[in-house]
Structures are given as structure tokens and as C-alpha cells.
Design an enzyme around this catalytic site. Structure first.
Site, mmCIF file in Angstrom:
data_model
loop_
_atom_site.group_PDB
_atom_site.id
_atom_site.type_symbol
_atom_site.label_atom_id
_atom_site.label_comp_id
_atom_site.label_asym_id
_atom_site.label_seq_id
_atom_site.Cartn_x
_atom_site.Cartn_y
_atom_site.Cartn_z
ATOM 1 N N ARG A 52 0.802 -1.231 0.000
ATOM 2 C CA ARG A 52 0.000 0.000 0.000
ATOM 3 C C ARG A 52 0.827 1.268 0.000
ATOM 4 N NH1 ARG A 52 -3.621 -1.874 4.757
ATOM 5 N NH2 ARG A 52 -2.704 -3.948 4.655
ATOM 6 N N GLU A 69 2.010 -9.496 14.090
ATOM 7 C CA GLU A 69 1.237 -9.950 15.251
ATOM 8 C C GLU A 69 1.498 -11.421 15.556
ATOM 9 O OE1 GLU A 69 -2.349 -7.811 13.534
ATOM 10 O OE2 GLU A 69 -3.029 -8.749 15.371
HETATM 11 O O1 LIG Z 1 2.880 -1.223 11.841
HETATM 12 P P1 LIG Z 1 2.741 -2.668 11.505
HETATM 13 O O2 LIG Z 1 2.158 -3.473 12.649
HETATM 14 O O3 LIG Z 1 4.015 -3.274 11.005
HETATM 15 O O4 LIG Z 1 1.637 -2.831 10.354
HETATM 16 C C1 LIG Z 1 1.540 -1.948 9.278
HETATM 17 C C2 LIG Z 1 1.694 -2.676 7.965
HETATM 18 O O5 LIG Z 1 0.601 -3.609 7.799
HETATM 19 C C3 LIG Z 1 0.016 -3.394 6.521
HETATM 20 O O6 LIG Z 1 0.658 -4.101 5.519
HETATM 21 P P2 LIG Z 1 0.537 -5.669 5.336
HETATM 22 O O7 LIG Z 1 1.691 -6.339 6.033
HETATM 23 O O8 LIG Z 1 -0.830 -6.098 5.738
HETATM 24 O O9 LIG Z 1 0.786 -5.871 3.780
HETATM 25 P P3 LIG Z 1 0.042 -5.341 2.458
HETATM 26 O O10 LIG Z 1 0.261 -3.854 2.358
HETATM 27 O O11 LIG Z 1 0.783 -6.084 1.392
HETATM 28 O O12 LIG Z 1 -1.413 -5.676 2.551
HETATM 29 C C4 LIG Z 1 0.203 -1.921 6.275
HETATM 30 O O13 LIG Z 1 0.078 -1.586 4.898
HETATM 31 C C5 LIG Z 1 1.582 -1.680 6.809
HETATM 32 O O14 LIG Z 1 2.600 -1.947 5.861
HETATM 33 N N1 LIG Z 2 -6.230 -2.278 11.171
HETATM 34 C C1 LIG Z 2 -5.539 -2.312 10.034
HETATM 35 N N2 LIG Z 2 -6.112 -1.880 8.876
HETATM 36 C C2 LIG Z 2 -5.414 -1.925 7.717
HETATM 37 N N3 LIG Z 2 -4.159 -2.383 7.627
HETATM 38 C C3 LIG Z 2 -3.556 -2.808 8.745
HETATM 39 N N4 LIG Z 2 -2.302 -3.293 8.969
HETATM 40 C C4 LIG Z 2 -2.193 -3.586 10.275
HETATM 41 N N5 LIG Z 2 -3.350 -3.288 10.938
HETATM 42 C C5 LIG Z 2 -4.208 -2.801 9.990
#
Ligand SMILES: O=P(O)(O)OC[C@H]1O[C@H](OP(=O)(O)OP(=O)(O)O)[C@H](O)[C@@H]1O
Ligand SMILES: Nc1ncnc2[nH]cnc12
Length: 321
Positions: free
Chosen positions: A73, A110
Site C-alpha cells: 500500500r 502480530e
Molecule cells: O505497523 P505494523 O504493525 O508493522 O503494520 C503496518 C503494515 O501492515 C500493513 O501491511 P501488510 O503487512 O498487511 O501488507 P500489504 O500492504 O501487502 O497488505 C500496512 O500496509 C503496513 O505496511
Molecule cells: N487495522 C488495520 N487496517 C489496515 N491495515 C492494517 N495493517 C495492520 N493493521 C491494519
């Protein structure tokens, strides 16, 4: 630091519109998570443009030559910001996506771990870098991004996210780097029930430990307890599935042959039904904690009925010594 706490942006209506353009999806991708879905922000041309513009206004005169976006993202905001401030865009990708030589940094999620990679040579020593992502929760992902850039000799000026908690748990772990956030995560449903003895009756704490932005969203106060129990049940299954997915090679069952789904003879002990027939145990017991976790997840997911799960759990406890 929140954009709204800052000089020119206090009370800026763009921030409210950005917040409202982000859809909140309860219990996605797992129970207890209030998912902040920025794809709806991308559909709203004005809110999307305002988001990019606010970042561009902040970073255009900071001498930044690298905007590093975190997959996936962070890729949706980073390139526009990079183009507007005259910087290059460097993608920080999940493992095995980049074709060239990479450096990698693992980080803790997590439940389990993940990894970010960056092409060697994408960043030169002493370049000034901005890290961009859609959201910060624990800060683990941003921390890994910072470590990657610093290993390449870059200077991380700031991290920027569209959404984040006021008290970011991981902020202290961002290696002291400043964090700039546009809006707080939204909770979807407002609670109208009155406090009892000063205690908020509708609030129940995160259903999953570390369940990002997981509370409060349930307002039917009479059934909160019941829902919480059900959600915890879902959580156990979700955690087991997640854990198993991350096991490189799921261990064989310790039960050989696999346990029968039919009700087993049992005796009662502390209210828990336990089999009196001890199935044979495989010789291949786990050799470390990680393997035990994988094995436990595997057994719980193999269980066909509650009794079966209890038998498997008690057997595992027995063989683990
Ligand atoms: O602060 P944190 O606890 O590390 O979480 C934040 C991360 O989680 C989500 O990505 P995700 O790992 O879900 O991957 P994605 O963007 O590929 O969906 C979000 O886009 C951040 O990169
Ligand atoms: N609550 C949340 N919504 C979207 N992305 C996330 N990545 C970690 N926590 C999230």
C-alpha cells in the site's frame, strides 16, 4: 506527529474528508481487526489528491532524494509524492519479488514474521530518504524499512503514513525517527449506552492481543460478553491457520493413525473430557519451540469435533513433557 496538530493544518477540512474516505471493515482479515481500507480513499479523486498534496507540501523542501514505499500500500502513495518532490522512488518489497541482488530485513508481525527487501544500489550512501506507507500499527514494518535504508548508508529523515494511532506502540522502536501521520484510525460504530459507575459499558478491549485498532465497536452491551467469547474462538482458529501457513514444512501428526472423529470414551476431570485410550505417538516429536507451535496449530486444525481437539491438546501436553 499528527498533521492536524501542526501549524497550518489545524482544523484543515481536508483531513476530515480523508478520514471519512477511508472505509472501515470490521473483522478483516481476522476477527478483532478493524481494517482501515484505503482503497476507498483512492476512489475519491479529491481526497486522494489532498492526501498526496499534504505530503508533498511537507517534504518538497527537505532535500529528500529517495522516497521509499513499502509494499503493497505504500506503492499507492509513494510514487506520486516522489515525482512531485523531484525524488526517486524505491520499492521495498516482500521476499522474492525483486530480481536483482537484495538486502533483507525481517520483522515481527502480530503472529509470526515477515521480511522486506531492497535492491542493492537503489540508494546511495548519505542520500536523504522518506519512508512512506498507508498505515502504521505496531511500527514493525516501518522499523524494518528504516533498517534497510540505513544499512545502505541512507539518512532516514522521516516516516509518513496516512493512518496511525495517536499512541503508536512501535514509535519508540522507529529508531528515534520522526513519524508523520495524517489521520487516526476510525472505529466504525459509536456506542450510545451510558457509563455505569463511570465505566464505559460498551467498550471491550482488543479482542486479539495486539489486534490493531480492534476496539471498541460493539454496542449491544448485553451480548458483548457472548460475542467476545465467540470472537476469541474465531481468533484461536485464525491464529492456528496463520501459524500453520507460516510453517515451512508442517510437522507430521504425533498421532498415528490420525485420531478418529467419532466420540471417544472419556472420563471427567476438571470438567474437561479426556480420552482414556492413548493413541500411539509418532517418534518424530518437535525439536524446538517453533516446531511445537506448528504441531499444535496442525493438530487443532485437524480436529473434527471439540472432544477431538481436547484429546489432541491433552496428548500434546503429555508428550511435550
Ligand atoms: O505497523 P505494523 O504493525 O508493522 O503494520 C503496518 C503494515 O501492515 C500493513 O501491511 P501488510 O503487512 O498487511 O501488507 P500489504 O500492504 O501487502 O497488505 C500496512 O500496509 C503496513 O505496511
Ligand atoms: N487495522 C488495520 N487496517 C489496515 N491495515 C492494517 N495493517 C495492520 N493493521 C491494519
Amino acid at each position: 506527529m499528527f498533521a492536524g496538530d501542526q501549524n497550518g493544518l489545524q482544523g484543515d477540512p481536508r483531513l476530515k474528508a480523508i478520514s471519512e474516505a477511508i472505509r472501515v471493515v470490521p473483522h478483516f482479515p481476522k476477527p478483532g481487526i478493524m481494517f482501515q481500507d484505503i482503497t476507498t480513499l483512492l476512489l475519491d479523486h479529491k481526497a486522494f489528491k489532498d492526501t498526496v498534496d499534504i505530503f508533498v507540501d511537507r517534504y518538497r523542501d527537505m532535500g529528500i532524494s529517495v522516497v521509499a514505499g513499502i509494499e503493497a500500500r505504500g506503492f499507492m502513495f509513494g510514487p506520486s509524492i516522489a515525482l512531485a518532490i523531484g525524488a526517486k522512488f524505491v520499492p521495498l518489497r516482500k521476499p522474492r519479488k525483486l530480481p536483482g541482488e537484495v538486502i533483507s530485513e525481517a520483522y515481527v508481525l502480530e503472529y509470526g514474521t515477515d521480511c522486506l527487501e531492497m535492491h542493492v544500489g537503489a540508494v546511495q550512501p548519505r542520500e536523504r530518504a522518506l519512508v512512506i506507507d498507508d498505515l502504521v500499527a505496531t511500527g514493525g514494518t516501518l522499523s524494518a524499512a528504516i533498517r534497510l535504508l540505513e544499512r545502505a548508508g541512507a539518512q532516514v529523515v522521516e516516516c509518513a503514513c496516512v493512518v496511525g494511532l495517536r499512541e503508536v506502540k512501535g514509535q519508540h522502536g522507529l529508531n528515534g525517527k520522526p513519524l508523520y501521520i495524517l489521520v487516526e484510525p476510525r472505529q466504525q460504530i459509536n456506542c450510545s449506552a451510558p457509563p455505569v459507575n463511570g465505566v464505559e459499558t460498551c467498550r471491550h478491549d482488543d479482542l486479539i492481543l495486539g489486534g490493531n485498532f480492534g476496539s471498541p465497536e460493539v454496542c449491544d452491551c448485553d451480548s458483548v460478553r457472548e460475542q467476545e467469547i465467540v470472537l476469541r474462538g474465531y481468533s484461536v482458529v485464525a491464529i492456528a491457520l496463520d501459524t500453520l501457513r507460516r510453517c515451512s514444512s508442517p510437522p507430521p501428526s504425533v498421532f498415528s493413525p490420525p485420531l478418529s472423529p467419532s466420540p471417544l470414551p472419556s472420563h471427567r476431570s476438571s470438567g474437561i473430557s479426556v480420552s482414556v485410550q492413548n493413541p500411539p505417538v509418532s517418534e518424530n516429536l518437535p525439536v524446538n519451540g517453533a516446531e511445537w507451535v506448528c504441531l499444535f496449530a496442525r493438530e487443532m486444525l485437524s480436529a473434527t469435533i471439540v472432544n477431538d481437539a481436547k484429546v489432541r491438546a491433552s496428548k500434546l501436553l503429555e508428550v511435550s513433557g
